[in-house]
Design an enzyme around this catalytic site. Sequence first.
Site, PDB file in Angstrom:
ATOM      1  N   HIS A 105       0.800  -1.151  -0.077  1.00 49.96           N
ATOM      2  CA  HIS A 105      -0.047  -0.008   0.004  1.00 49.96           C
ATOM      3  C   HIS A 105       0.805   1.365   0.089  1.00 49.96           C
ATOM      4  O   HIS A 105       0.723   2.157   0.930  1.00 49.96           O
ATOM      5  CB  HIS A 105      -0.801   0.014   1.346  1.00 49.96           C
ATOM      6  CG  HIS A 105      -2.261   0.977   1.308  1.00 49.96           C
ATOM      7  ND1 HIS A 105      -2.003   2.121   0.821  1.00 49.96           N
ATOM      8  CD2 HIS A 105      -3.353   0.590   1.307  1.00 49.96           C
ATOM      9  CE1 HIS A 105      -3.407   2.599   0.910  1.00 49.96           C
ATOM     10  NE2 HIS A 105      -4.063   1.579   1.356  1.00 49.96           N
ATOM     11  N   GLU A 129      -0.374   1.096  -5.526  1.00 46.05           N
ATOM     12  CA  GLU A 129      -0.583  -0.033  -4.750  1.00 46.05           C
ATOM     13  C   GLU A 129      -0.483  -1.439  -5.555  1.00 46.05           C
ATOM     14  O   GLU A 129      -1.474  -2.026  -5.971  1.00 46.05           O
ATOM     15  CB  GLU A 129      -1.638  -0.079  -3.746  1.00 46.05           C
ATOM     16  CG  GLU A 129      -2.027   1.055  -3.038  1.00 46.05           C
ATOM     17  CD  GLU A 129      -3.266   1.232  -2.404  1.00 46.05           C
ATOM     18  OE1 GLU A 129      -4.015   0.194  -2.068  1.00 46.05           O
ATOM     19  OE2 GLU A 129      -3.703   2.510  -2.231  1.00 46.05           O
TER      20      GLU A 129
HETATM   21  C1  BG6 Z   1      -6.993   1.510  -0.466  1.00 44.83           C
HETATM   22  C2  BG6 Z   1      -8.494   1.089  -0.694  1.00 44.83           C
HETATM   23  O1  BG6 Z   1      -6.239   0.527  -0.657  1.00 44.83           O
HETATM   24  O2  BG6 Z   1      -6.934   1.769   1.039  1.00 44.83           O
HETATM   25  C3  BG6 Z   1      -9.355   2.229  -0.142  1.00 44.83           C
HETATM   26  O3  BG6 Z   1      -8.611   0.734  -2.095  1.00 44.83           O
HETATM   27  C4  BG6 Z   1      -9.111   2.558   1.273  1.00 44.83           C
HETATM   28  O4  BG6 Z   1     -10.820   1.831  -0.387  1.00 44.83           O
HETATM   29  C5  BG6 Z   1      -7.560   2.809   1.494  1.00 44.83           C
HETATM   30  O5  BG6 Z   1     -10.011   3.418   1.735  1.00 44.83           O
HETATM   31  C6  BG6 Z   1      -7.067   3.231   2.923  1.00 44.83           C
HETATM   32  O6  BG6 Z   1      -7.538   1.865   3.553  1.00 44.83           O
HETATM   33  P1  BG6 Z   1      -7.173   2.353   5.189  1.00 44.83           P
HETATM   34  O7  BG6 Z   1      -7.859   0.983   5.851  1.00 44.83           O
HETATM   35  O8  BG6 Z   1      -5.733   2.293   5.481  1.00 44.83           O
HETATM   36  O9  BG6 Z   1      -8.101   3.518   5.744  1.00 44.83           O
END
Ligand code: BG6
Length: 322
Positions: free
Chosen positions: A190, A297
Site C-alpha cells: 500500500h 499499490e
Molecule cells: C485503499 C483502498 O487501498 O486503502 C481504499 O482501495 C481504502 O478503499 C484505502 O480507503 C485506505 O484504507 P485504510 O484501511 O488504510 O484506511
Amino acid sequence: MVERPNKPKGLGVATPGLPPQAIVTFSDDNSRVRAELPTGESVEVLLHGATVISWKDAAGDEKLWLSSAAKLDGSKAVRGGIPLVFPVFGTAPDHEQTKQLPQHGFARTSRWEFLGKSTSESGLASGGANVKLDFGLSSAAAGLDPLARERWPFAFNLIYSVTLTRDSLATGLVVTNDGEKPFDCQVLFHTYLRVDDISTVTITGLSSTPYLDKLLPAGTTSTPHPDPLTIAGETDRVYTPSSPSAEVVVSDAEGPKFRVTRDNLTDVVVWNPWIEKAKGMGDFEPKDGYKQMLCIEPGSVSGWTTLEQGDAFEGQQVITLL
Ligand code: BG6
C-alpha cells in the site's frame, strides 16, 4: 638529505580496503530498523506491520508520504509509508475464510521480527552497496495480532524483504502455507508516494485496461481511459493491466519521478482520499496532505490465491527514482 620529486606516495593510502557496506541500526526502543547506504540513501522500517516509514535519497529528500498524525506506537496501522496488506484487501464479507477480518487484514497490525540484513555486490559497480532487510511473521509468532489467531486459523509463514539500492526500493513478500488446511489470500503493498502537488501529477501505464471503480456500486467495471491518468478528486480504483510486466510511471510538472514495476502481482490500486475522506480520517494530517500523496499499490487482489499445504506465493514491487 636528497629530495626525490618522484618519491612514491604512501602505499598504505592506496591499498584498497573492504568495500563500504550499508549500516543497519536499531532505534533505542527496538521499534524500528534503519539502513543507510555508504552513499547516503536510507530506509526505515517499523517492526509494527513491517511498515516502511521512510525512504530517502542521497540528498535526504523523502520519497514516501507519512501522515504527521500516524500512530507509530503499535496501536493501529500506520497512515503512510508502505503498509502491508495480507491476507485480505479491503474487507470481504462474502468470502467465508476472511469475512471476519478487519480491513486490509492483520499483517499491518502485527509486530514482525527482524530476521537480518544481507548485502549484495550488484550495486558496487555504481559505487553503492545494496542492502536487503528481511522480516518474518508466522501463525506461531508472539507478535501476531490476536485477531488473526481468533479469526484466521491457518498455519502460515511470511517473509518480507525490503531492498534498498541507490535509486530504487523493492518490497517483496513470500507467503507459505505451513499447515494442512489450504487457505486463500490476497497481498498488496500500500505505497504512499510523496508528490509535490497532486494537481500536476500524471500517471501512465494504466490506460487500455478496464478497472474496478470502488466509488461506484459493487460490480461496476469502468471502461479504459486514455493515458495519462490525472487525479482531480477522490480516486479508488483497482486496475488489472493486461500485461503483467506493464510499468506505471508517475510524473509531475518537472517530469517523470517514479517507475513502479511488478513481479507476479496482477493488480495496481490507485487511491487518493481527497478532501472529504481525508477530513474523516483521524490519523490523516495535515488535512490537505492529500495534495502531497498518491497511493500506487501493486498487489494480487482481484482474485484469490489458494495455497495448499507446503505451497508458496511470491510477489514483489520495485519503485525506481527517475
Ligand atoms: C485503499 C483502498 O487501498 O486503502 C481504499 O482501495 C481504502 O478503499 C484505502 O480507503 C485506505 O484504507 P485504510 O484501511 O488504510 O484506511
